[in-house]
Design a protein around this motif. Structure first.
Motif, PDB file in Angstrom:
ATOM      1  N   MET A 130       0.832  -1.201   0.000  1.00  0.00           N
ATOM      2  CA  MET A 130       0.000   0.000   0.000  1.00  0.00           C
ATOM      3  C   MET A 130       0.875   1.263   0.000  1.00  0.00           C
ATOM      4  SD  MET A 130      -2.741   1.172   2.861  1.00  0.00           S
ATOM      5  CE  MET A 130      -3.627   2.695   2.620  1.00  0.00           C
ATOM      6  N   ARG A 131       0.497   2.243  -0.819  1.00  0.00           N
ATOM      7  CA  ARG A 131       1.292   3.475  -0.905  1.00  0.00           C
ATOM      8  C   ARG A 131       0.539   4.649  -0.275  1.00  0.00           C
ATOM      9  NH1 ARG A 131       3.540   2.910  -7.094  1.00  0.00           N
ATOM     10  NH2 ARG A 131       5.077   1.314  -6.586  1.00  0.00           N
ATOM     11  N   ILE A 132       1.234   5.315   0.641  1.00  0.00           N
ATOM     12  CA  ILE A 132       0.619   6.485   1.287  1.00  0.00           C
ATOM     13  C   ILE A 132       1.390   7.746   0.919  1.00  0.00           C
ATOM     14  CG2 ILE A 132       0.126   7.591   3.507  1.00  0.00           C
ATOM     15  CD1 ILE A 132      -0.904   5.077   4.578  1.00  0.00           C
ATOM     16  N   LEU A 133       0.628   8.775   0.537  1.00  0.00           N
ATOM     17  CA  LEU A 133       1.213  10.093   0.303  1.00  0.00           C
ATOM     18  C   LEU A 133       1.189  10.833   1.637  1.00  0.00           C
ATOM     19  CD1 LEU A 133       2.075  12.631  -1.356  1.00  0.00           C
ATOM     20  CD2 LEU A 133      -0.376  13.024  -1.780  1.00  0.00           C
ATOM     21  N   GLY A 134       2.356  11.252   2.127  1.00  0.00           N
ATOM     22  CA  GLY A 134       2.427  12.026   3.363  1.00  0.00           C
ATOM     23  C   GLY A 134       2.623  13.494   3.042  1.00  0.00           C
ATOM     24  N   ILE A 135       1.979  14.350   3.831  1.00  0.00           N
ATOM     25  CA  ILE A 135       2.129  15.803   3.637  1.00  0.00           C
ATOM     26  C   ILE A 135       2.449  16.425   4.992  1.00  0.00           C
ATOM     27  CG2 ILE A 135       0.936  17.937   2.974  1.00  0.00           C
ATOM     28  CD1 ILE A 135      -0.741  16.294   1.019  1.00  0.00           C
ATOM     29  N   GLU A 136       3.497  17.265   5.019  1.00  0.00           N
ATOM     30  CA  GLU A 136       3.955  17.869   6.281  1.00  0.00           C
ATOM     31  C   GLU A 136       4.145  19.384   6.066  1.00  0.00           C
ATOM     32  OE1 GLU A 136       4.959  17.362   9.539  1.00  0.00           O
ATOM     33  OE2 GLU A 136       5.909  19.341   9.525  1.00  0.00           O
ATOM     34  N   SER A 137       3.547  20.175   6.972  1.00  0.00           N
ATOM     35  CA  SER A 137       3.735  21.634   6.869  1.00  0.00           C
ATOM     36  C   SER A 137       3.600  22.281   8.248  1.00  0.00           C
ATOM     37  CB  SER A 137       2.714  22.236   5.893  1.00  0.00           C
ATOM     38  OG  SER A 137       1.409  22.153   6.438  1.00  0.00           O
ATOM     39  N   SER A 138       4.091  21.592   9.295  1.00  0.00           N
ATOM     40  CA  SER A 138       3.816  22.105  10.647  1.00  0.00           C
ATOM     41  C   SER A 138       4.696  23.281  11.043  1.00  0.00           C
ATOM     42  CB  SER A 138       3.977  20.979  11.671  1.00  0.00           C
ATOM     43  OG  SER A 138       5.327  20.544  11.705  1.00  0.00           O
ATOM     44  N   CYS A 139       5.837  23.440  10.372  1.00  0.00           N
ATOM     45  CA  CYS A 139       6.726  24.546  10.764  1.00  0.00           C
ATOM     46  C   CYS A 139       7.301  25.193   9.510  1.00  0.00           C
ATOM     47  CB  CYS A 139       7.794  24.021  11.709  1.00  0.00           C
ATOM     48  SG  CYS A 139       8.708  25.332  12.524  1.00  0.00           S
ATOM     49  N   ASP A 140       8.598  25.083   9.285  1.00  0.00           N
ATOM     50  CA  ASP A 140       9.179  25.782   8.127  1.00  0.00           C
ATOM     51  C   ASP A 140       9.594  24.849   7.000  1.00  0.00           C
ATOM     52  OD1 ASP A 140      11.152  24.773   9.762  1.00  0.00           O
ATOM     53  OD2 ASP A 140      12.534  26.451   9.478  1.00  0.00           O
ATOM     54  N   GLU A 141       9.204  23.577   7.071  1.00  0.00           N
ATOM     55  CA  GLU A 141       9.468  22.677   5.951  1.00  0.00           C
ATOM     56  C   GLU A 141       8.156  22.304   5.265  1.00  0.00           C
ATOM     57  OE1 GLU A 141      11.581  21.707   8.723  1.00  0.00           O
ATOM     58  OE2 GLU A 141      13.363  22.465   7.675  1.00  0.00           O
ATOM     59  N   THR A 142       8.129  22.494   3.935  1.00  0.00           N
ATOM     60  CA  THR A 142       6.993  22.012   3.153  1.00  0.00           C
ATOM     61  C   THR A 142       7.459  20.679   2.582  1.00  0.00           C
ATOM     62  OG1 THR A 142       6.738  24.299   2.419  1.00  0.00           O
ATOM     63  CG2 THR A 142       5.361  22.635   1.315  1.00  0.00           C
ATOM     64  N   ALA A 143       6.763  19.597   2.928  1.00  0.00           N
ATOM     65  CA  ALA A 143       7.276  18.294   2.503  1.00  0.00           C
ATOM     66  C   ALA A 143       6.171  17.364   2.057  1.00  0.00           C
ATOM     67  CB  ALA A 143       8.059  17.655   3.649  1.00  0.00           C
ATOM     68  N   ALA A 144       6.496  16.541   1.064  1.00  0.00           N
ATOM     69  CA  ALA A 144       5.575  15.503   0.595  1.00  0.00           C
ATOM     70  C   ALA A 144       6.415  14.271   0.275  1.00  0.00           C
ATOM     71  CB  ALA A 144       4.817  15.980  -0.644  1.00  0.00           C
ATOM     72  N   ALA A 145       5.839  13.091   0.536  1.00  0.00           N
ATOM     73  CA  ALA A 145       6.581  11.848   0.309  1.00  0.00           C
ATOM     74  C   ALA A 145       5.604  10.729   0.006  1.00  0.00           C
ATOM     75  CB  ALA A 145       7.391  11.486   1.558  1.00  0.00           C
ATOM     76  N   VAL A 146       6.080   9.751  -0.756  1.00  0.00           N
ATOM     77  CA  VAL A 146       5.282   8.536  -0.963  1.00  0.00           C
ATOM     78  C   VAL A 146       6.049   7.387  -0.319  1.00  0.00           C
ATOM     79  CG1 VAL A 146       4.249   6.952  -2.631  1.00  0.00           C
ATOM     80  CG2 VAL A 146       4.281   9.419  -3.106  1.00  0.00           C
ATOM     81  N   VAL A 147       5.363   6.666   0.578  1.00  0.00           N
ATOM     82  CA  VAL A 147       5.992   5.561   1.314  1.00  0.00           C
ATOM     83  C   VAL A 147       5.166   4.294   1.120  1.00  0.00           C
ATOM     84  CG1 VAL A 147       6.643   4.715   3.621  1.00  0.00           C
ATOM     85  CG2 VAL A 147       7.066   7.099   3.001  1.00  0.00           C
ATOM     86  N   GLU A 148       5.870   3.196   0.819  1.00  0.00           N
ATOM     87  CA  GLU A 148       5.176   1.931   0.583  1.00  0.00           C
ATOM     88  C   GLU A 148       5.149   1.095   1.868  1.00  0.00           C
ATOM     89  OE1 GLU A 148       4.484  -0.167  -3.323  1.00  0.00           O
ATOM     90  OE2 GLU A 148       6.562  -0.615  -2.785  1.00  0.00           O
ATOM     91  N   ASP A 149       3.986   0.614   2.218  1.00  0.00           N
ATOM     92  CA  ASP A 149       3.793  -0.257   3.391  1.00  0.00           C
ATOM     93  C   ASP A 149       4.356   0.341   4.678  1.00  0.00           C
ATOM     94  OD1 ASP A 149       2.577  -2.027   1.667  1.00  0.00           O
ATOM     95  OD2 ASP A 149       4.458  -3.066   1.218  1.00  0.00           O
TER      96      ASP A 149
END
Ligand code: KG4
Ligand code: ZN
Length: 349
Positions: free
Chosen positions: A1-20
């Motif tokens: 299963m692939r999950i797209l993660g999104i992070e923007s809690s402070c000063d980093e704008t981040a996105a990632a795809v992680v499998e399992d």
């Protein structure tokens, strides 16, 4: 299963795809740290505006590895704790994607995500397996928390900072020493060649009898040392002053970890958070694990500071536990986590 993660809690704008929940397929980060440097710390409004600028290109690059959003099965997003204006950008993005695509949405606690960072890796560099019970130290710009982890997502808070977080202490020390923002990495690098015995600084709560830490006294002691030495001598002995500071910080943390190990069954030591990148803390934690015959799990340096791979990994755990967020999912600024008995559940923040 692939999950797209999104992070923007402070000063980093981040996105990632992680499998399992374990294997990073993409991990894209745009930092606005340069925009904040002139102000000596993160300026919330600037951070929010930068998220707005960076979010779509970062997302586009992250999902590119799997042929776009079609290639992911669910979306995980940091809901807090963090800067609300920044969190809202990530949340609105994630909700819009979930609404348009019909894919499930999961809200993630930022600290829960940090605690997953040692257990994600790349397909060609598989991550370590967790083994329980663990003693986990989470040290970031906003938190200093020591947990006994008895099973996945089952944590008891053993100790916390009573004042400044470790990362905050590093950043304040860097300011006192004129080293700019953020200060952790610079102090770490300078300390590497310094003599920690030349300017010893106090170890907070050494004899407190509990597992709490305190770093505000250390900051005051550093400030007094700097006034006493004067600018010229501080410049000349900068690496020794940094080494003294780092020694006091790491000694305080290791002392409490040792104390916890004396009281509790533990099979694995875990570090997480931005300060887990610190070379002395990493080396001393590894040495402690060796002395006690424990395994030791440290996140790769690139996953210590804020990123979305850890958000996707934590999202996978939440997804597997049956958690789903609705479109009413909202941001939260702080958590009760640093209180005794607090937990990492998103619902019970
Ligand atoms: O986890 P993080 O990216 O942000 C928060 O969620 O707070 O941590 C950032 C913090 C900053 O305070 C930074 O100075 C510190 O981590 N940091 C370090 C090192 N690298 C980053 N502190 C000590 N040594 C380092 N090598
Ligand atoms: Zn963080």
């Amino acid at each position: 299963m692939r999950i797209l993660g999104i992070e923007s809690s402070c000063d980093e704008t981040a996105a990632a795809v992680v499998e399992d929940g374990r294997f990073i397929l993409s991990n894209v980060i745009a930092s606005s740290v340069k925009e904040h440097q002139a102000f000596g710390g993160v300026v919330p409004e600037i951070a929010s505006r930068q998220h707005l600028v960076s979010m779509v290109p970062v997302l586009d690059e992250a999902v590119g590895v799997c042929g776009g959003l079609e290639g992911v099965d669910a979306i995980a997003v940091t809901a807090g704790p963090g800067l609300v204006g920044s969190l809202l950008v990530g949340l609105m993005t994630a909700k819009t994607l979930a609404w348009l695509s019909g894919k499930p949405l999961v809200g993630v606690h930022h600290l829960e995500a940090h605690l997953q960072s040692p257990f994600v890796g790349w397909p060609d560099r598989p991550p370590p397996e967790p083994s329980f019970p663990q003693l986990a130290l989470l040290v970031s710009g906003g938190h200093t928390l020591l947990f006994h982890v008895t099973a996945p997502r089952q944590r008891i808070l053993l100790g916390a900072t009573r004042d400044d977080a470790v990362g905050e202490a590093y950043d304040k020390a860097a300011k006192i020493l004129g080293l700019g923002y953020p200060g952790g990495r610079v102090i770490d690098e300078l300390a590497a060649t310094g003599d920690p015995g030349m300017y010893p600084l106090p170890v907070g709560l050494r004899h407190s009898g509990d597992l709490d830490t305190s770093f505000s006294g250390l900051k005051t002691a550093l400030s007094q040392l700097v006034s006493r030495l004067g600018d010229e001598r501080v410049d000349r002995d900068l690496k020794h002053v940094c080494a003294g500071f780092q020694q006091a910080v790491v000694t305080a943390l290791l002392l409490k970890m040792e104390k916890a190990l004396d009281q509790l069954p533990v099979s694995q030591l875990v570090l997480a958070g931005g300060v887990a990148a610190n070379s002395r803390l990493r080396a001393d934690t590894e040495a402690l694990a060796r002395r006690r015959g424990l395994s030791c799990v440290l996140p790769p340096r690139s996953l210590c500071t804020d990123n979305a791979a850890m958000v996707a990994a934590a999202g996978q755990l939440a997804f597997d536990a049956g958690e789903r967020a609705g479109l009413e999912l909202n941001a939260f600024a702080s958590s009760t986590l640093s209180r005794r008995g607090g937990d990492l559940s998103l619902c019970r923040r």
